[in-house]
Design a protein around this motif. Structure first.
Motif, PDB file in Angstrom:
ATOM      1  N   ARG A  83     -10.163  -2.408  -0.295  1.00  0.00           N
ATOM      2  CA  ARG A  83      -9.910  -1.289   0.894  1.00  0.00           C
ATOM      3  C   ARG A  83     -10.203   0.196   0.358  1.00  0.00           C
ATOM      4  O   ARG A  83     -10.256   1.087   1.019  1.00  0.00           O
ATOM      5  CB  ARG A  83      -8.570  -1.282   1.413  1.00  0.00           C
ATOM      6  CG  ARG A  83      -8.239  -2.474   1.926  1.00  0.00           C
ATOM      7  CD  ARG A  83      -8.852  -3.254   3.074  1.00  0.00           C
ATOM      8  NE  ARG A  83      -8.550  -2.316   4.194  1.00  0.00           N
ATOM      9  CZ  ARG A  83      -9.577  -2.314   5.189  1.00  0.00           C
ATOM     10  NH1 ARG A  83     -10.392  -2.900   5.367  1.00  0.00           N
ATOM     11  NH2 ARG A  83      -8.915  -1.269   6.313  1.00  0.00           N
ATOM     12  N   LEU A  99      -3.260   0.346  -3.803  1.00  0.00           N
ATOM     13  CA  LEU A  99      -3.698   0.045  -2.674  1.00  0.00           C
ATOM     14  C   LEU A  99      -4.538  -1.326  -2.765  1.00  0.00           C
ATOM     15  O   LEU A  99      -4.787  -1.603  -3.921  1.00  0.00           O
ATOM     16  CB  LEU A  99      -5.091   1.036  -2.039  1.00  0.00           C
ATOM     17  CG  LEU A  99      -4.320   2.256  -1.746  1.00  0.00           C
ATOM     18  CD1 LEU A  99      -5.514   3.282  -1.522  1.00  0.00           C
ATOM     19  CD2 LEU A  99      -3.536   2.359  -0.330  1.00  0.00           C
ATOM     20  N   SER A 155       0.741  -1.494  -0.021  1.00  0.00           N
ATOM     21  CA  SER A 155      -0.137   0.018   0.058  1.00  0.00           C
ATOM     22  C   SER A 155       0.893   1.238  -0.129  1.00  0.00           C
ATOM     23  O   SER A 155       1.708   1.437   0.608  1.00  0.00           O
ATOM     24  CB  SER A 155      -1.090   0.048   1.183  1.00  0.00           C
ATOM     25  OG  SER A 155      -1.849  -1.165   1.319  1.00  0.00           O
ATOM     26  N   GLN A 185      -5.385  -5.083  -7.022  1.00  0.00           N
ATOM     27  CA  GLN A 185      -4.753  -3.650  -6.690  1.00  0.00           C
ATOM     28  C   GLN A 185      -5.626  -2.677  -7.220  1.00  0.00           C
ATOM     29  O   GLN A 185      -6.197  -2.916  -8.368  1.00  0.00           O
ATOM     30  CB  GLN A 185      -3.518  -3.670  -7.338  1.00  0.00           C
ATOM     31  CG  GLN A 185      -2.290  -4.394  -6.446  1.00  0.00           C
ATOM     32  CD  GLN A 185      -1.943  -3.806  -5.267  1.00  0.00           C
ATOM     33  OE1 GLN A 185      -1.708  -2.821  -4.967  1.00  0.00           O
ATOM     34  NE2 GLN A 185      -2.155  -4.369  -4.115  1.00  0.00           N
ATOM     35  N   LEU A 240      -7.417   2.201   6.041  1.00  0.00           N
ATOM     36  CA  LEU A 240      -6.184   1.735   6.247  1.00  0.00           C
ATOM     37  C   LEU A 240      -5.938   0.919   7.463  1.00  0.00           C
ATOM     38  O   LEU A 240      -4.917   0.417   7.744  1.00  0.00           O
ATOM     39  CB  LEU A 240      -4.998   3.156   6.470  1.00  0.00           C
ATOM     40  CG  LEU A 240      -5.105   3.902   5.390  1.00  0.00           C
ATOM     41  CD1 LEU A 240      -4.097   5.158   5.551  1.00  0.00           C
ATOM     42  CD2 LEU A 240      -4.475   3.178   4.155  1.00  0.00           C
TER      43      LEU A 240
END
Length: 90
Positions: A77, A73, A25, A61, A89
């Motif tokens: 998420r 990231l 990340s 990703q 996060l």
């Protein structure tokens, strides 16, 4: 000044931000704005960004790479909002 503490407890980054999380990340911003949510400026749990180009996704990703942004990231998420994107996060 690059950082602005808001009454809500959030921190607005207005020029430069570089964050490395667990794994691969990465969030690097140059010349944009990002709102950091969390329990203080060093314990950020999510970021809200606006003006980010459309991401590409692949291999799990979420990616944005250009002259202002380098964001890598885990796709699970990140979610869209009416005005931008939010990345968790925690």
């Amino acid at each position: 000044i690059n950082l602005h503490a808001l009454e809500s407890g959030c921190v607005l980054h207005t020029r430069f931000l570089k964050v490395h999380g667990e794994g691969l990340s990465v969030l690097t911003m140059t010349g944009g704005m990002a709102l950091a949510h969390g329990n203080g400026p060093l314990n950020v749990t999510r970021f809200e960004v606006h003006g980010v180009p459309e991401p590409t996704t692949g291999g799990g990703q979420w990616l944005v790479q250009d002259d202002r942004w380098d964001i890598r990231l885990p796709a699970d998420r990140v979610w869209g909002t009416p005005g931008g994107w939010v990345a968790a996060l925690d």
